[in-house]
Design an enzyme around this catalytic site. Structure first.
Site, short mmCIF file in Angstrom:
data_model
loop_
_atom_site.label_atom_id
_atom_site.label_comp_id
_atom_site.label_asym_id
_atom_site.label_seq_id
_atom_site.Cartn_x
_atom_site.Cartn_y
_atom_site.Cartn_z
N CYS A 233 -6.06 0.04 6.95
CA CYS A 233 -5.90 0.64 5.62
C CYS A 233 -7.09 1.56 5.30
CB CYS A 233 -5.78 -0.45 4.57
SG CYS A 233 -5.46 0.19 2.91
N CYS B 69 0.84 -1.19 0.00
CA CYS B 69 0.00 0.00 0.00
C CYS B 69 0.88 1.25 0.00
CB CYS B 69 -0.91 0.01 1.22
SG CYS B 69 -2.06 1.42 1.25
N ASP C 29 0.45 3.74 1.70
CA ASP C 29 0.39 4.32 3.05
C ASP C 29 1.80 4.65 3.58
OD1 ASP C 29 0.21 4.44 6.03
OD2 ASP C 29 -1.89 3.96 5.66
N ARG D 107 2.91 4.84 6.39
CA ARG D 107 3.32 4.12 7.60
C ARG D 107 3.82 2.72 7.32
NH1 ARG D 107 -2.43 5.11 10.26
NH2 ARG D 107 -2.91 4.53 8.10
N HIS E 124 -2.15 -3.99 5.01
CA HIS E 124 -1.99 -3.59 6.41
C HIS E 124 -3.35 -3.34 7.05
CE1 HIS E 124 -2.70 0.86 5.90
NE2 HIS E 124 -2.45 0.53 4.65
CO CO Z 1 -3.46 1.22 3.03
#
Ligand code: CO
Length: 216
Positions: free
Chosen positions: A101, A42, A44, A46, A98
């Site tokens: 998400c 992803c 993302d 993080r 994750h």
């Molecule tokens: Co995500």
């Protein structure tokens, strides 16, 4: 907003540290990359692939998009998989989702954000495919967690169904697909047990993971 000069300064210090530890590090990497795995994750902020797996530059080939989706007609993702498998000869293709998400949550709730709704429609398809499973869970938190997992499991199946993987397996190349999920709350990766090194195995592990007979 972060001061961009700080980032350049951080980079200068990092490069010096790397060179102090290993004077040939950058010279070696400049000549060739030989990553042993492809990470499809992803976007993302993080979930940085290298950092959470303790990998150095040169060790992991990375493709990231919102909600780690592998779409059969996405030329970008397919090109990454083809280059990684056919040219770089990676031994592992890891789809890593994750918990927590945001993209998966939008799909779960059917929210409207704009253009991205069309991309997340693929995750809504996963939601609809497993509506009975999700509907049987105790609350929205549990449904969010499970859809994050199911999305990884579906995308692993999609990787295994690409012409790239099918051709690689047909010619006897040793390359496996895997599904992992990362927990933001504790920084730990978990194996979703959908690893496969052939098309037949991919279909079997998918069925075992989701308890469905009809999809493959
Ligand atoms: Co995500």
């Amino acid at each position: 907003m972060a001061d961009l000069d700080d980032l350049l300064e951080n980079n200068r210090r990092w490069a010096e540290q790397m060179r102090a530890q290993d004077p040939q590090f950058f010279e070696r990497l400049a000549s060739i990359q030989m990553p042993h795995m492809l990470w499809i994750g992803c976007s993302d902020s993080r979930v940085p692939a290298n950092q959470i797996t303790g990998q150095q530059p040169g060790e992991v080939f990375v493709h990231r998009n919102v909600a780690n989706v592998v779409v059969h007609t996405d030329l970008n993702c397919l090109s990454v998989i083809q280059f990684a498998v056919d040219v770089l000869r990676v031994q592992h293709v890891i789809v890593c989702g994750h918990y927590g998400c945001g993209g998966v949550k939008v799909a779960l709730e059917g929210q409207r954000l704009g253009l991205i709704d069309n991309w997340l429609r693929h995750v809504e398809d996963v939601r609809d495919t497993h509506a009975a499973t999700l509907g049987g869970l105790k609350d929205d938190e549990a449904r969010w967690d499970r859809l994050c997992e199911l999305n990884v499991i579906e995308q692993v199946l999609h990787v295994s169904q690409t012409t790239v993987m099918r051709d690689a397996w047909a010619r006897g190349q040793e390359v496996a697909v895997h599904g992992w999920i990362y927990a933001l709350r504790d920084g730990r990766l978990r194996d979703l047990h959908v690893s496969a090194a052939s098309a037949g195995e991919a279909a079997r592990v998918y069925q075992a993971a989701v308890g469905l007979e009809a999809r493959v």
